[in-house]
Design a protein around this motif. Structure first.
Motif, mmCIF file in Angstrom:
data_model
loop_
_atom_site.group_PDB
_atom_site.id
_atom_site.type_symbol
_atom_site.label_atom_id
_atom_site.label_comp_id
_atom_site.label_asym_id
_atom_site.label_seq_id
_atom_site.Cartn_x
_atom_site.Cartn_y
_atom_site.Cartn_z
ATOM 1 N N LEU A 1 0.815 -1.217 0.000
ATOM 2 C CA LEU A 1 0.000 0.000 0.000
ATOM 3 C C LEU A 1 0.841 1.256 0.000
ATOM 4 O O LEU A 1 0.475 2.255 -0.631
ATOM 5 C CB LEU A 1 -0.922 -0.012 1.219
ATOM 6 C CG LEU A 1 -1.991 1.083 1.275
ATOM 7 C CD1 LEU A 1 -2.977 0.925 0.127
ATOM 8 C CD2 LEU A 1 -2.720 1.051 2.604
ATOM 9 N N LYS B 1 -3.603 13.097 1.146
ATOM 10 C CA LYS B 1 -2.906 11.975 0.518
ATOM 11 C C LYS B 1 -1.467 11.964 0.974
ATOM 12 O O LYS B 1 -0.777 12.989 0.953
ATOM 13 C CB LYS B 1 -2.985 12.059 -1.001
ATOM 14 C CG LYS B 1 -4.290 11.538 -1.568
ATOM 15 C CD LYS B 1 -4.124 11.061 -3.008
ATOM 16 C CE LYS B 1 -5.378 10.310 -3.451
ATOM 17 N NZ LYS B 1 -5.238 9.813 -4.828
ATOM 18 N N VAL C 1 -6.761 4.925 7.248
ATOM 19 C CA VAL C 1 -6.737 4.808 5.791
ATOM 20 C C VAL C 1 -7.966 4.034 5.319
ATOM 21 O O VAL C 1 -8.552 3.235 6.072
ATOM 22 C CB VAL C 1 -5.466 4.098 5.279
ATOM 23 C CG1 VAL C 1 -4.220 4.805 5.773
ATOM 24 C CG2 VAL C 1 -5.445 2.636 5.701
ATOM 25 N N VAL D 1 -1.733 7.515 -0.775
ATOM 26 C CA VAL D 1 -2.816 6.862 -0.029
ATOM 27 C C VAL D 1 -3.683 7.924 0.633
ATOM 28 O O VAL D 1 -3.175 8.831 1.295
ATOM 29 C CB VAL D 1 -2.250 5.896 1.033
ATOM 30 C CG1 VAL D 1 -3.376 5.277 1.854
ATOM 31 C CG2 VAL D 1 -1.414 4.814 0.374
#
Length: 259
Positions: free
Chosen positions: A161, A231, A251, A235
């Motif tokens: 991720l 962000k 998240v 992410v």
């Protein structure tokens, strides 16, 4: 012979100044009833059990950073192993009816001697239900990664991720993500730009199916949200602190290949 430190982090000790206040705040955060626990006033801790990990509120460690607990089947073998690993702090092993435990550097190694039966009858808040990663913060990512690889007996790889940040995928529970301030934004320069006096590193990443709803809920219980939804490393996330300054990163939709 199996590795003496298990690839599993069953809990994080979170320092709080006022245990009663913290219990009430986290009960609202996770939408859990407050149930008296064995010797909570004597030991000064209260446990919130989430999916495969626990947040342990600890008034004994107020003023210190959160402490990550690692699991072991044999506390003496684990202690002997740590004696021969690079360390700055290594305490003797302590045993009571509940646990056998010792501290190494800023971590705790523990063997449970008694099941406290604290698993919840229902899931935590649907917006904040699972810890997916525990964060290890460092200024030297190569040395820190090598230390943890030897500590748990597993190699790190790129986090699915968070791009180039190294992660060690644990056998169960949240994974260990090693961050050199690219994700946490916790460098001195960053906080000087914000002109704030206090700073904290988020200790864990909580996943949510709905980032907006999670943000609204955290704000509704009085969580300090630093920047709102933003962000980081591509992410979408937000960071918040509890009333004692402990930080968390939330998240949306953690990549299932990292589970």
């Amino acid at each position: 012979m199996s590795h003496p430190i298990n690839a599993f982090m069953p809990a994080v000790f979170v320092p709080v100044q006022d245990l009663k206040r913290a219990i009430e705040w986290y009960a609202n955060l996770f939408q859990r009833p407050i149930v008296p626990q064995p010797d909570q006033d004597t030991h000064g801790i209260y446990i919130f059990a989430l999916e495969e990990t626990e947040i342990i509120l600890d008034k004994n460690t107020w003023g210190s950073p959160p402490t990550v607990m690692f699991d072991a089947h044999d506390i003496h073998a684990a202690h002997q192993f740590c004696e021969h690993r690079p360390h700055t702090v290594l305490t003797e092993a302590f045993t009571d009816e509940y646990i056998s435990v010792f501290n190494v550097n800023s971590h705790m190694v523990c063997k449970a001697n008694r099941d406290l039966g604290l698993k919840p009858a229902r899931p935590a808040n649907v917006c904040l239900r699972k810890v997916s990663r525990i964060l290890a913060h460092t200024d030297d990512i190569e040395d820190t990664t090598a230390w943890y690889e030897a500590f748990v007996g597993k190699n790190a790889g790129s986090d699915p991720l968070f791009g180039d940040l190294p992660a060690i995928l644990m056998d169960r529970g949240p994974h260990l993500l090693i961050d050199d301030n690219r994700l946490s934004h916790s460098s001195s320069q960053y906080f000087e730009q914000l002109q704030v006096e206090t700073r904290t590193n988020p200790i864990m990443i909580i996943e949510t199916p709905n980032l907006g709803a999670a943000l609204d809920h955290v704000r509704s219980v009085g969580g300090l949200v630093r920047e709102g939804i933003e962000k980081r490393l591509g992410v979408t996330c937000f960071e918040f602190q509890d009333p004692d300054g402990n930080g968390y990163l939330v998240v949306e939709e953690v990549d299932k290949t990292a589970q």
